[in-house]
Design an enzyme around this catalytic site. Sequence first.
Site, PDB file in Angstrom:
ATOM      1  N   HIS A  88       1.735  -2.197  -3.168  1.00  0.00           N
ATOM      2  CA  HIS A  88       0.280  -1.995  -3.089  1.00  0.00           C
ATOM      3  C   HIS A  88      -0.098  -0.551  -2.783  1.00  0.00           C
ATOM      4  O   HIS A  88      -1.247  -0.163  -2.953  1.00  0.00           O
ATOM      5  CB  HIS A  88      -0.363  -2.961  -2.079  1.00  0.00           C
ATOM      6  CG  HIS A  88      -0.157  -2.624  -0.644  1.00  0.00           C
ATOM      7  ND1 HIS A  88       0.764  -3.266   0.165  1.00  0.00           N
ATOM      8  CD2 HIS A  88      -0.778  -1.728   0.161  1.00  0.00           C
ATOM      9  CE1 HIS A  88       0.695  -2.782   1.389  1.00  0.00           C
ATOM     10  NE2 HIS A  88      -0.231  -1.838   1.408  1.00  0.00           N
ATOM     11  N   ASP A  90       5.883  -7.145  -2.845  1.00  0.00           N
ATOM     12  CA  ASP A  90       5.222  -5.931  -2.353  1.00  0.00           C
ATOM     13  C   ASP A  90       6.220  -4.798  -2.132  1.00  0.00           C
ATOM     14  O   ASP A  90       6.149  -4.073  -1.143  1.00  0.00           O
ATOM     15  CB  ASP A  90       4.430  -6.214  -1.073  1.00  0.00           C
ATOM     16  CG  ASP A  90       3.405  -5.117  -0.767  1.00  0.00           C
ATOM     17  OD1 ASP A  90       3.011  -4.398  -1.715  1.00  0.00           O
ATOM     18  OD2 ASP A  90       3.009  -4.970   0.399  1.00  0.00           O
ATOM     19  N   SER A 114       1.898   1.082   5.913  1.00  0.00           N
ATOM     20  CA  SER A 114       2.440   0.479   4.686  1.00  0.00           C
ATOM     21  C   SER A 114       3.568   1.300   4.085  1.00  0.00           C
ATOM     22  O   SER A 114       3.434   2.498   3.855  1.00  0.00           O
ATOM     23  CB  SER A 114       1.342   0.347   3.629  1.00  0.00           C
ATOM     24  OG  SER A 114       0.835  -0.939   3.593  1.00  0.00           O
TER      25      SER A 114
END
Length: 328
Positions: A77, A107, A187
């Site tokens: 992402h 992901d 992230s």
Amino acid sequence: MKKLLIGLCACVLCFSGCGKTYEKGARIVISNPANISSVASCVSPAIVGICGEQENGESVGSGVCVTESGYILTNSHVVHDCNVITLFLSDKSTTTAQIVYEDTVLDLAILKSKKAIPYLELGNSDELEVGQDILAVGTPLSLTLVHTFTKGIVSALNRTLKVSSTKGEGYMQNLIQHDASLNPGNSGGPLINQSGQVVGINTLKISSGEGIGFAIPSKSFKSLITSFSNKINYEIPHLGVYGFDNEIATYHGKNNLGKGFYVLDISNDSPLNLVGMNKGSVIVGINDKTISNALDLKDELYKSSAGERMKIEYVQDGKKFSGVLILT
């Protein structure tokens, strides 16, 4: 973003750790792995900030270099649909990168940096234990908080979560649950053990709880990274099989299934058709390795290349069969 879960983003800047200057492409060696603060001071040169240009803006995240040849692990992402990807290195220079692999359900993304940078060794996530100390690295909330380390413990192992992705609903399996603080800015940042090895990639946290974060385990990508790094123009071979394991089955009220990979469908061009496998079969072995779940199947596939022979064992109508196929 994941349904009911918050994905995380980060950027990182800085360089040199442990008081040492590392050559490009050098493996970072932890001089005192028993000391968690020594680990934290050493690993920064391998961690990068990522800025991806998209049609309607930009995506910002972090990643970690895990090979001498400049392969970077991050979240899908962070880089999905990005036209240009810029890496911000810890010596405050920049370079560009290209996506070589992306799995939007897991992901996970693998980038290839144009420039070689120091890297961290991949650890074995299968050796993690509940209660073990871990470090999460990222840039929470703001670039003024670069290279923020948070310490926590492994809270649970092998978690399965149902999530939404750009390809629809899917399952993230074998996740590492931990309580190291994660905020927007983390992230793609690494989860690091006491030896300074990357044992996971932080991906999300439960938005309605505290201290419930998740990382993709290194077993999910270790063989994949090795193949990309060691094989020229590597492409994942096509097996063309779709199914589930007993962890996913529990989401559908099936709690008594044994180990293995349960085949729901086989594509028309799958090499499995040549060994007589049908829908309803259960794959239990590949190349004399036991297949207990979907991760085991992927791990064996990632070790292989198109054109190679693969021995496969499966159960069909209560009987065990084996065959050899050529991967495509």
